[in-house]
Design a protein around this motif. Structure first.
Motif, mmCIF file in Angstrom:
data_model
loop_
_atom_site.group_PDB
_atom_site.id
_atom_site.type_symbol
_atom_site.label_atom_id
_atom_site.label_comp_id
_atom_site.label_asym_id
_atom_site.label_seq_id
_atom_site.Cartn_x
_atom_site.Cartn_y
_atom_site.Cartn_z
ATOM 1 N N ALA A 298 4.241 23.989 -3.915
ATOM 2 C CA ALA A 298 4.399 22.898 -2.954
ATOM 3 C C ALA A 298 3.748 23.183 -1.605
ATOM 4 N N LEU A 299 3.288 24.418 -1.382
ATOM 5 C CA LEU A 299 2.595 24.714 -0.130
ATOM 6 C C LEU A 299 1.274 23.964 -0.047
ATOM 7 N N ARG A 300 0.648 23.731 -1.197
ATOM 8 C CA ARG A 300 -0.653 23.039 -1.220
ATOM 9 C C ARG A 300 -0.603 21.667 -1.876
ATOM 10 N N ASN A 301 0.342 21.491 -2.797
ATOM 11 C CA ASN A 301 0.400 20.236 -3.543
ATOM 12 C C ASN A 301 1.834 19.725 -3.610
ATOM 13 N N PRO A 302 2.028 18.407 -3.445
ATOM 14 C CA PRO A 302 3.383 17.872 -3.550
ATOM 15 C C PRO A 302 3.948 18.078 -4.958
ATOM 16 N N VAL A 303 5.218 18.461 -5.036
ATOM 17 C CA VAL A 303 5.900 18.632 -6.317
ATOM 18 C C VAL A 303 6.891 17.491 -6.470
ATOM 19 N N GLU A 304 6.667 16.658 -7.460
ATOM 20 C CA GLU A 304 7.422 15.417 -7.614
ATOM 21 C C GLU A 304 8.922 15.666 -7.703
ATOM 22 N N LYS A 305 9.657 14.988 -6.858
ATOM 23 C CA LYS A 305 11.123 14.957 -6.847
ATOM 24 C C LYS A 305 11.783 16.303 -6.531
ATOM 25 N N ALA A 306 11.003 17.310 -6.152
ATOM 26 C CA ALA A 306 11.584 18.637 -5.879
ATOM 27 C C ALA A 306 12.627 18.572 -4.767
ATOM 28 N N GLU A 307 12.362 17.761 -3.764
ATOM 29 C CA GLU A 307 13.280 17.720 -2.619
ATOM 30 C C GLU A 307 14.550 16.936 -2.907
ATOM 31 N N ASP A 308 14.585 16.224 -4.048
ATOM 32 C CA ASP A 308 15.739 15.385 -4.369
ATOM 33 C C ASP A 308 16.841 16.133 -5.103
ATOM 34 N N ASN A 309 16.611 17.401 -5.438
ATOM 35 C CA ASN A 309 17.575 18.199 -6.192
ATOM 36 C C ASN A 309 18.562 18.874 -5.247
ATOM 37 N N THR A 310 19.809 18.450 -5.298
ATOM 38 C CA THR A 310 20.834 18.949 -4.380
ATOM 39 C C THR A 310 21.235 20.387 -4.667
ATOM 40 N N GLU A 311 21.145 20.810 -5.934
ATOM 41 C CA GLU A 311 21.603 22.139 -6.310
ATOM 42 C C GLU A 311 20.541 23.228 -6.151
ATOM 43 N N LYS A 312 19.263 22.847 -6.220
ATOM 44 C CA LYS A 312 18.185 23.841 -6.308
ATOM 45 C C LYS A 312 18.097 24.734 -5.068
ATOM 46 N N GLY A 313 18.361 24.194 -3.894
ATOM 47 C CA GLY A 313 18.267 24.990 -2.671
ATOM 48 C C GLY A 313 19.215 26.179 -2.686
ATOM 49 N N TRP A 314 20.448 25.951 -3.084
ATOM 50 C CA TRP A 314 21.418 27.041 -3.142
ATOM 51 C C TRP A 314 21.046 28.031 -4.244
ATOM 52 N N GLU A 315 20.517 27.525 -5.362
ATOM 53 C CA GLU A 315 20.042 28.413 -6.427
ATOM 54 C C GLU A 315 18.938 29.332 -5.890
ATOM 55 N N ASP A 316 18.028 28.770 -5.113
ATOM 56 C CA ASP A 316 16.938 29.565 -4.539
ATOM 57 C C ASP A 316 17.481 30.641 -3.603
ATOM 58 N N LEU A 317 18.480 30.292 -2.814
ATOM 59 C CA LEU A 317 19.063 31.257 -1.870
ATOM 60 C C LEU A 317 19.776 32.392 -2.595
ATOM 61 N N GLN A 318 20.430 32.075 -3.701
ATOM 62 C CA GLN A 318 21.186 33.098 -4.435
ATOM 63 C C GLN A 318 20.275 34.190 -5.003
ATOM 64 N N GLN A 319 19.019 33.859 -5.216
ATOM 65 C CA GLN A 319 18.074 34.864 -5.719
ATOM 66 C C GLN A 319 17.858 35.995 -4.708
ATOM 67 N N TYR A 320 18.239 35.735 -3.457
ATOM 68 C CA TYR A 320 18.077 36.736 -2.406
ATOM 69 C C TYR A 320 19.400 37.421 -2.051
ATOM 70 N N ASN A 321 20.418 37.223 -2.906
ATOM 71 C CA ASN A 321 21.738 37.824 -2.647
ATOM 72 C C ASN A 321 22.210 37.516 -1.233
ATOM 73 N N ILE A 322 22.140 36.256 -0.868
ATOM 74 C CA ILE A 322 22.506 35.821 0.480
ATOM 75 C C ILE A 322 23.966 36.152 0.770
ATOM 76 N N CYS A 323 24.238 36.532 2.036
ATOM 77 C CA CYS A 323 25.605 36.913 2.399
ATOM 78 C C CYS A 323 25.953 36.366 3.782
ATOM 79 N N ASP A 324 27.177 36.664 4.232
ATOM 80 C CA ASP A 324 27.669 36.050 5.465
ATOM 81 C C ASP A 324 27.084 36.646 6.742
ATOM 82 N N LYS A 325 26.189 37.637 6.612
ATOM 83 C CA LYS A 325 25.454 38.119 7.786
ATOM 84 C C LYS A 325 24.175 37.315 8.014
ATOM 85 N N ASP A 326 23.806 36.510 7.019
ATOM 86 C CA ASP A 326 22.557 35.760 7.055
ATOM 87 C C ASP A 326 22.727 34.422 7.773
ATOM 88 N N THR A 327 21.602 33.783 8.045
ATOM 89 C CA THR A 327 21.579 32.456 8.681
ATOM 90 C C THR A 327 20.660 31.544 7.877
#
Length: 271
Positions: A103-132
């Motif tokens: 998506a940096l170079r080309n639009p990805v259809e409906k990618a932004e409409d997925n409510t769950e995907k953002g949190w899934e992406d964050l979990q790949q980084y073992n996000i914790c309560d020290k993060d922002t």
């Protein structure tokens, strides 16, 4: 009451196709002059967010930018500039865009409409309560961002956002919402213009002030920058010449030996 997007309201200019190139440029510049003032009005919120980010980063926390389209690209851009500018590892400021790197170079259809995907992406980084987590969306309504922020907040993670509309759904999920009200775009709804410019300014302010607070700048110089090209080696050498009053060639050799201005100066003074 229905949420009204100021960023989507009709342009203050009409019949754009009938204007001369000079008229178009003058009009765009007139609108762009409003951006810095809109950002200035948001400084108290930016300060509040940065202050809390610094506290968390001193404990090992990270910054995650979340966005789609132009907003996502700007987050990735700012994150990518932290290692070369301040000599920090690329794992401390991370930009995530709906649809991934494609998506940096080309639009990805409906990618932004997925409510769950953002949190899934964050979990790949073992996000914790020290993060922002900082959501970026001119509209303030991007589901990919809102979903990620909502889950982050549930897990005790600090959330901020940058939007061009007041009282947006995204701001409701932010502990510290930054509302930068730049008004309607020159081309109606084209948030890559004033909104994008303002987002870039605020992202610069957030990371630059944070890095200064974390000791990555000395005086007014990038003493921890990566030496990735001839220009930066020369700049670093001249910093050492100014700081230690050494001949240019000796300063350059010292810089190349230690890999950063700060390490070179500290090592020389420790002799």
């Amino acid at each position: 009451m229905a949420f009204v997007k100021i960023s989507e309201q009709s342009s203050l200019y009409n019949d754009l196709e009938k204007k001369s190139v000079r008229e178009i440029l003058d009009d765009i510049n007139t609108e762009d002059q409003k951006v810095a003032l809109a950002v200035k009005a948001a400084i108290p919120q930016i300060e509040k967010l940065v202050t809390q980010i610094v506290e968390r980063m001193k404990q090992g926390g990270r910054i995650f930018y979340m966005g789609a389209g132009t907003s996502g690209r700007l987050g990735v851009l700012d994150a990518s500039e932290i290692p070369p500018t301040f000599g920090m590892p690329p794992t401390l400021v991370i930009g995530l865009i709906a649809g991934g790197d494609t998506a940096l170079r080309n639009p990805v259809e409906k990618a932004e409409d997925n409510t769950e995907k953002g949190w899934e992406d964050l979990q790949q980084y073992n996000i914790c309560d020290k993060d922002t987590v900082i959501g970026i969306a001119a509209s303030g309504t991007t589901p990919y961002v809102i979903g990620a922020m909502r889950e982050a907040r549930k897990h005790g993670i600090l959330t901020g956002c940058i939007t061009s509309n007041p009282d947006s759904p995204m701001a409701e999920e932010a502990d510290v919402p930054i509302e930068m009200i730049v008004g309607p775009e020159y081309v109606t709804g084209s948030s890559r213009m004033k909104s994008g410019t303002g987002q870039k300014m605020i992202l610069n302010m957030i990371t630059t002030s944070t890095m200064i607070q974390l000791g990555r700048v000395k005086g007014n110089k990038m003493v921890n920058m990566q030496l990735t090209n001839i220009k930066l080696v020369d700049r670093g050498t001249r910093m050492i010449v100014d700081e230690l009053n050494l001949p240019y060639d000796e300063a350059k050799a010292l810089l190349l030996l230690h890999g950063s201005v700060k390490k070179a100066v500290d090592s020389y003074r420790a002799k």
